[in-house]
Design a protein around this motif. Structure first.
Motif, PDB file in Angstrom:
ATOM      1  N   ALA A   5       0.869  -1.165   0.000  1.00 32.41           N
ATOM      2  CA  ALA A   5       0.000   0.000   0.000  1.00 32.41           C
ATOM      3  C   ALA A   5       0.912   1.223   0.000  1.00 32.41           C
ATOM      4  O   ALA A   5       2.129   1.093   0.193  1.00 32.41           O
ATOM      5  N   TYR A   6       0.367   2.396  -0.217  1.00 38.58           N
ATOM      6  CA  TYR A   6       1.171   3.607  -0.206  1.00 38.58           C
ATOM      7  C   TYR A   6       0.585   4.635   0.730  1.00 38.58           C
ATOM      8  O   TYR A   6      -0.613   4.928   0.678  1.00 38.58           O
ATOM      9  N   LEU A   7       1.449   5.174   1.574  1.00 40.53           N
ATOM     10  CA  LEU A   7       1.150   6.386   2.322  1.00 40.53           C
ATOM     11  C   LEU A   7       1.550   7.520   1.400  1.00 40.53           C
ATOM     12  O   LEU A   7       2.583   7.438   0.714  1.00 40.53           O
ATOM     13  N   PHE A   8       0.772   8.583   1.380  1.00 39.86           N
ATOM     14  CA  PHE A   8       1.154   9.733   0.575  1.00 39.86           C
ATOM     15  C   PHE A   8       0.527  10.985   1.151  1.00 39.86           C
ATOM     16  O   PHE A   8      -0.382  10.919   1.985  1.00 39.86           O
ATOM     17  N   LEU A   9       1.049  12.112   0.729  1.00 43.38           N
ATOM     18  CA  LEU A   9       0.558  13.403   1.194  1.00 43.38           C
ATOM     19  C   LEU A   9      -0.157  14.116   0.056  1.00 43.38           C
ATOM     20  O   LEU A   9       0.379  14.236  -1.043  1.00 43.38           O
ATOM     21  N   LEU A  10      -1.360  14.565   0.336  1.00 45.90           N
ATOM     22  CA  LEU A  10      -2.140  15.324  -0.634  1.00 45.90           C
ATOM     23  C   LEU A  10      -1.859  16.812  -0.477  1.00 45.90           C
ATOM     24  O   LEU A  10      -1.647  17.288   0.643  1.00 45.90           O
ATOM     25  N   ASP A  11      -1.893  17.531  -1.590  1.00 46.61           N
ATOM     26  CA  ASP A  11      -1.775  18.989  -1.511  1.00 46.61           C
ATOM     27  C   ASP A  11      -3.054  19.577  -0.926  1.00 46.61           C
ATOM     28  O   ASP A  11      -3.019  20.576  -0.223  1.00 46.61           O
ATOM     29  N   ASN A  12      -4.186  18.931  -1.225  1.00 42.68           N
ATOM     30  CA  ASN A  12      -5.498  19.415  -0.780  1.00 42.68           C
ATOM     31  C   ASN A  12      -6.136  18.361   0.116  1.00 42.68           C
ATOM     32  O   ASN A  12      -6.654  17.362  -0.387  1.00 42.68           O
ATOM     33  N   PRO A  13      -6.116  18.550   1.446  1.00 45.52           N
ATOM     34  CA  PRO A  13      -6.668  17.530   2.354  1.00 45.52           C
ATOM     35  C   PRO A  13      -8.164  17.289   2.167  1.00 45.52           C
ATOM     36  O   PRO A  13      -8.698  16.291   2.634  1.00 45.52           O
ATOM     37  N   ALA A  14      -8.865  18.191   1.464  1.00 44.45           N
ATOM     38  CA  ALA A  14     -10.300  18.015   1.232  1.00 44.45           C
ATOM     39  C   ALA A  14     -10.577  17.031   0.088  1.00 44.45           C
ATOM     40  O   ALA A  14     -11.711  16.593  -0.095  1.00 44.45           O
ATOM     41  N   ALA A  15      -9.551  16.679  -0.676  1.00 46.55           N
ATOM     42  CA  ALA A  15      -9.732  15.732  -1.785  1.00 46.55           C
ATOM     43  C   ALA A  15     -10.179  14.379  -1.247  1.00 46.55           C
ATOM     44  O   ALA A  15      -9.769  13.956  -0.180  1.00 46.55           O
ATOM     45  N   ARG A  16     -11.025  13.699  -2.011  1.00 47.45           N
ATOM     46  CA  ARG A  16     -11.563  12.416  -1.574  1.00 47.45           C
ATOM     47  C   ARG A  16     -10.768  11.281  -2.219  1.00 47.45           C
ATOM     48  O   ARG A  16     -11.307  10.504  -2.983  1.00 47.45           O
ATOM     49  N   LEU A  17      -9.492  11.213  -1.901  1.00 48.95           N
ATOM     50  CA  LEU A  17      -8.631  10.176  -2.447  1.00 48.95           C
ATOM     51  C   LEU A  17      -7.971   9.442  -1.295  1.00 48.95           C
ATOM     52  O   LEU A  17      -7.421  10.066  -0.384  1.00 48.95           O
ATOM     53  N   LEU A  27      -2.749   0.643  12.604  1.00 47.23           N
ATOM     54  CA  LEU A  27      -1.915   0.042  11.561  1.00 47.23           C
ATOM     55  C   LEU A  27      -0.496  -0.124  12.098  1.00 47.23           C
ATOM     56  O   LEU A  27       0.139   0.854  12.519  1.00 47.23           O
ATOM     57  N   ALA A  28       0.012  -1.329  12.077  1.00 44.42           N
ATOM     58  CA  ALA A  28       1.349  -1.614  12.600  1.00 44.42           C
ATOM     59  C   ALA A  28       2.421  -0.790  11.895  1.00 44.42           C
ATOM     60  O   ALA A  28       3.383  -0.341  12.529  1.00 44.42           O
ATOM     61  N   CYS A  29       2.252  -0.552  10.610  1.00 48.41           N
ATOM     62  CA  CYS A  29       3.276   0.176   9.850  1.00 48.41           C
ATOM     63  C   CYS A  29       3.474   1.601  10.362  1.00 48.41           C
ATOM     64  O   CYS A  29       4.555   2.167  10.232  1.00 48.41           O
ATOM     65  N   MET A  30       2.450   2.169  10.975  1.00 53.22           N
ATOM     66  CA  MET A  30       2.542   3.553  11.451  1.00 53.22           C
ATOM     67  C   MET A  30       3.519   3.690  12.624  1.00 53.22           C
ATOM     68  O   MET A  30       3.960   4.789  12.925  1.00 53.22           O
ATOM     69  N   GLU A  31       3.841   2.566  13.247  1.00 48.74           N
ATOM     70  CA  GLU A  31       4.757   2.590  14.393  1.00 48.74           C
ATOM     71  C   GLU A  31       6.190   2.238  14.014  1.00 48.74           C
ATOM     72  O   GLU A  31       7.068   2.219  14.877  1.00 48.74           O
ATOM     73  N   THR A  32       6.437   1.971  12.739  1.00 44.42           N
ATOM     74  CA  THR A  32       7.780   1.571  12.323  1.00 44.42           C
ATOM     75  C   THR A  32       8.704   2.791  12.230  1.00 44.42           C
ATOM     76  O   THR A  32       8.252   3.910  11.957  1.00 44.42           O
ATOM     77  N   PRO A  33      10.004   2.563  12.449  1.00 47.11           N
ATOM     78  CA  PRO A  33      10.963   3.668  12.325  1.00 47.11           C
ATOM     79  C   PRO A  33      10.941   4.309  10.930  1.00 47.11           C
ATOM     80  O   PRO A  33      11.101   5.523  10.805  1.00 47.11           O
ATOM     81  N   ALA A  34      10.726   3.495   9.890  1.00 43.93           N
ATOM     82  CA  ALA A  34      10.723   4.032   8.524  1.00 43.93           C
ATOM     83  C   ALA A  34       9.586   5.033   8.327  1.00 43.93           C
ATOM     84  O   ALA A  34       9.790   6.115   7.756  1.00 43.93           O
ATOM     85  N   VAL A  35       8.396   4.682   8.786  1.00 43.25           N
ATOM     86  CA  VAL A  35       7.250   5.583   8.616  1.00 43.25           C
ATOM     87  C   VAL A  35       7.430   6.825   9.484  1.00 43.25           C
ATOM     88  O   VAL A  35       7.200   7.951   9.038  1.00 43.25           O
ATOM     89  N   ARG A  36       7.872   6.631  10.710  1.00 43.21           N
ATOM     90  CA  ARG A  36       8.086   7.794  11.602  1.00 43.21           C
ATOM     91  C   ARG A  36       9.131   8.747  11.011  1.00 43.21           C
ATOM     92  O   ARG A  36       8.950   9.967  11.028  1.00 43.21           O
ATOM     93  N   ALA A  37      10.213   8.196  10.465  1.00 39.25           N
ATOM     94  CA  ALA A  37      11.258   9.034   9.862  1.00 39.25           C
ATOM     95  C   ALA A  37      10.711   9.759   8.635  1.00 39.25           C
ATOM     96  O   ALA A  37      10.998  10.942   8.420  1.00 39.25           O
ATOM     97  N   TRP A  38       9.920   9.060   7.824  1.00 37.85           N
ATOM     98  CA  TRP A  38       9.342   9.676   6.630  1.00 37.85           C
ATOM     99  C   TRP A  38       8.401  10.807   7.025  1.00 37.85           C
ATOM    100  O   TRP A  38       8.452  11.895   6.438  1.00 37.85           O
ATOM    101  N   LEU A  39       7.556  10.570   8.022  1.00 38.62           N
ATOM    102  CA  LEU A  39       6.641  11.620   8.484  1.00 38.62           C
ATOM    103  C   LEU A  39       7.425  12.824   9.013  1.00 38.62           C
ATOM    104  O   LEU A  39       7.088  13.979   8.701  1.00 38.62           O
ATOM    105  N   ASP A  40       8.468  12.557   9.787  1.00 36.06           N
ATOM    106  CA  ASP A  40       9.302  13.647  10.307  1.00 36.06           C
ATOM    107  C   ASP A  40       9.931  14.436   9.164  1.00 36.06           C
ATOM    108  O   ASP A  40       9.944  15.669   9.181  1.00 36.06           O
ATOM    109  N   ALA A  41      10.440  13.727   8.162  1.00 35.90           N
ATOM    110  CA  ALA A  41      11.075  14.388   7.022  1.00 35.90           C
ATOM    111  C   ALA A  41      10.082  15.244   6.246  1.00 35.90           C
ATOM    112  O   ALA A  41      10.456  16.265   5.659  1.00 35.90           O
ATOM    113  N   GLN A  42       8.811  14.847   6.258  1.00 36.66           N
ATOM    114  CA  GLN A  42       7.777  15.588   5.541  1.00 36.66           C
ATOM    115  C   GLN A  42       7.161  16.693   6.408  1.00 36.66           C
ATOM    116  O   GLN A  42       6.327  17.456   5.939  1.00 36.66           O
ATOM    117  N   GLY A  43       7.529  16.706   7.695  1.00 40.33           N
ATOM    118  CA  GLY A  43       6.934  17.676   8.616  1.00 40.33           C
ATOM    119  C   GLY A  43       5.473  17.358   8.873  1.00 40.33           C
ATOM    120  O   GLY A  43       4.636  18.252   9.025  1.00 40.33           O
TER     121      GLY A  43
END
Length: 141
Positions: A5-17, A27-43
């Motif tokens: 699956a893919y986590l991604f960031l939308l430019d418009n949070p109101a979009a229905r995607l 979701l177990a993946c949300m607790e992984t170091p990779a996801v946490r680091a990616w979220l931190d890098a994206q602010g």
């Protein structure tokens, strides 16, 4: 198509995607170091409204240029994402189909019990919506 699956960031949070991961829950993946680091890098954070998740078969819908990260999901997590990622009507109809499958699995046994209890085949057909021939065949009559 990918198996992740893919986590991604939308430019418009109101979009229905996609679906916000927080709406899927646990979701177990949300607790992984990779996801946490990616979220931190994206602010970003796990509850940010612009953070979305799509199942593997829909990852082609991720907007070009969107920040994205492939994440593995368990079968149960993937099922929850799929139910939440489509339009609400689609999720409801999928739930109905799952319920129907559960009911249909025991159809022959239920028909047999009804006949044994004295319910007439034509009445079973009326109550179940099954064709009378199906009722007769399912009961082995």
């Amino acid at each position: 198509m990918t198996d992740d699956a893919y986590l991604f960031l939308l430019d418009n949070p109101a979009a229905r995607l996609g679906v916000p991961p927080a709406a899927v829950g646990g979701l177990a993946c949300m607790e992984t170091p990779a996801v946490r680091a990616w979220l931190d890098a994206q602010g970003s954070t796990p509850t940010a409204p612009e953070l979305r998740l799509l199942p593997p078969e829909e990852t082609g819908a991720v907007p070009e240029g969107a920040e994205r990260l492939p994440v593995p999901l368990s079968d149960e997590e993937l099922s929850r994402v799929r139910q939440r990622s489509g339009p609400e009507a689609l999720a409801r109809i999928e739930e109905e189909l799952l319920s129907y499958r559960d009911c249909a699995d025991g159809r022959d046994g239920l028909i047999g019990r009804a006949l044994a209890a004295g319910v007439a085949p034509h009445r079973i057909a009326e109550l179940t919506g099954e064709d009378p021939a199906t009722v007769t065949a399912a009961a082995g009559v």
